[in-house]
Design a protein around this motif. Sequence first.
Motif, PDB file in Angstrom:
ATOM      1  N   ARG A  31       0.855  -1.195   0.000  1.00 32.74           N
ATOM      2  CA  ARG A  31       0.000   0.000   0.000  1.00 32.74           C
ATOM      3  C   ARG A  31       0.890   1.244   0.000  1.00 32.74           C
ATOM      4  NH1 ARG A  31      -0.644   3.993   2.642  1.00 32.74           N
ATOM      5  NH2 ARG A  31       0.916   3.184   4.108  1.00 32.74           N
ATOM      6  N   ASP A  33       0.945   5.760  -0.425  1.00 29.30           N
ATOM      7  CA  ASP A  33       0.247   7.047  -0.502  1.00 29.30           C
ATOM      8  C   ASP A  33       0.596   7.644  -1.862  1.00 29.30           C
ATOM      9  OD1 ASP A  33      -1.075   9.383   0.006  1.00 29.30           O
ATOM     10  OD2 ASP A  33       0.199  10.036   1.656  1.00 29.30           O
ATOM     11  N   GLN A 151      -8.542   3.161   6.325  1.00 31.69           N
ATOM     12  CA  GLN A 151      -7.560   2.098   6.095  1.00 31.69           C
ATOM     13  C   GLN A 151      -8.189   0.925   5.347  1.00 31.69           C
ATOM     14  OE1 GLN A 151      -4.442   2.004   6.243  1.00 31.69           O
ATOM     15  NE2 GLN A 151      -3.575   0.180   7.162  1.00 31.69           N
ATOM     16  N   TRP A 154      -8.406   1.834   1.770  1.00 31.03           N
ATOM     17  CA  TRP A 154      -7.071   1.908   1.176  1.00 31.03           C
ATOM     18  C   TRP A 154      -6.567   0.519   0.797  1.00 31.03           C
ATOM     19  CZ3 TRP A 154      -3.878   6.310   3.754  1.00 31.03           C
ATOM     20  CH2 TRP A 154      -2.943   6.810   2.852  1.00 31.03           C
ATOM     21  N   ARG A 158      -5.937  -1.113  -2.974  1.00 27.98           N
ATOM     22  CA  ARG A 158      -4.678  -1.717  -3.431  1.00 27.98           C
ATOM     23  C   ARG A 158      -4.948  -3.035  -4.134  1.00 27.98           C
ATOM     24  NH1 ARG A 158      -1.514  -3.071  -5.989  1.00 27.98           N
ATOM     25  NH2 ARG A 158       0.647  -3.713  -5.633  1.00 27.98           N
ATOM     26  N   VAL A 164      -4.473   5.370  -3.896  1.00 31.43           N
ATOM     27  CA  VAL A 164      -5.131   6.304  -2.988  1.00 31.43           C
ATOM     28  C   VAL A 164      -4.082   7.251  -2.428  1.00 31.43           C
ATOM     29  CG1 VAL A 164      -6.462   6.581  -0.851  1.00 31.43           C
ATOM     30  CG2 VAL A 164      -6.885   4.608  -2.332  1.00 31.43           C
ATOM     31  N   TRP A 166      -3.815  10.394   0.464  1.00 29.95           N
ATOM     32  CA  TRP A 166      -4.477  11.127   1.556  1.00 29.95           C
ATOM     33  C   TRP A 166      -3.859  12.519   1.622  1.00 29.95           C
ATOM     34  CZ3 TRP A 166      -5.840   8.618   6.908  1.00 29.95           C
ATOM     35  CH2 TRP A 166      -6.451   9.563   7.722  1.00 29.95           C
ATOM     36  N   LEU A 191      -9.348  12.073   0.223  1.00 29.32           N
ATOM     37  CA  LEU A 191      -8.658  10.993  -0.472  1.00 29.32           C
ATOM     38  C   LEU A 191      -8.770  11.177  -1.978  1.00 29.32           C
ATOM     39  CD1 LEU A 191     -10.007   7.964   1.605  1.00 29.32           C
ATOM     40  CD2 LEU A 191      -7.922   9.281   2.005  1.00 29.32           C
TER      41      LEU A 191
END
Length: 228
Positions: A31, A33, A151, A154, A158, A164, A166, A191
Motif C-alpha cells: 500500500r 500514498d 484504512q 485503502w 490496493r 489512494v 491522503w 482521499l
Amino acid sequence: MRPDLFEPGLVTAGEFSEAERAAVYRAIGTRRDVRDQFLPEPLPDDLVMRLLAAAHAAPSVGFMQPWNFVLIRDPAVREAAFAAFSRANEEAADMFPEERRDLYRSLKLEGICKAPLSICVTCDPDRAGPVVLGRTHNPRMDVYSTVCAVQNLWLAARAEGVGVGWVSIFRDEDVRALLGIPERIEIVAWLCLGYVDRLYAEPELAVRGWRQRLPLEELIFREKWENR
C-alpha cells in the motif's frame, strides 16, 4: 464443536489459506500514498461501491459507524480544492527549516487534479447519540473509528489496482465551505483515487529521503514504557 453449540450469530472461524494470507499481507506491505501516478481512466461505479463497502465494514466504537463519504468528481470542485491545498501547502513549507523547504516543495500534490475521483471522509459525532458505548472516557474514539474505515478502503483499493492519496494539508474552513459540510461534522480525510500502473517500491517519503522507516524492534515495549 457442533454448530448447534455455538451462541446465536457465531460462525466457524479459521485461518486463511496460504494464498489468501499472502494476498492480505501483500496488500498491507505494498500500500502506498499515491501523489502523482494516477491514470485518467474513470473508476466504474461498481468498483467505487466495493471500496465504500470495504470502508463501511470497518470496526467502530459502539458500532456507531460515524463515517460519511462525499464523492467528488466535478473537475471545477477539485480545482478549487487544489487551490485551497496549494495555499495551505505554502504556509506549511515555511514551517520547516530552510534546508528542508526545497525537498518539501518537490513533493507533489497534483493527485487532487489528476485523480478522477476524490472522497472526503467525515465523522458524525452524534451518529449514536450523546452517550456511546466505548466512547464514554475517550471522546476521540469516533474519529479513530473513521480512520479505520479509511484504512479498509485503502487496502481494498490496493487489491483492485487503485491508488489512494491522503491529502491532509488544508484549512478546515476551506473544505467545509467548498463541500457545504456542517460545523458539527468533523472532516477526517480528503482521499484522491484513481487507477495506477506504477507504485513506489518503498514509501515515497523514504525514497525521496524525507524520512526512513523506524526499526520495529525499537517500538516494542515489554510490560511497561521504556524511556529511549
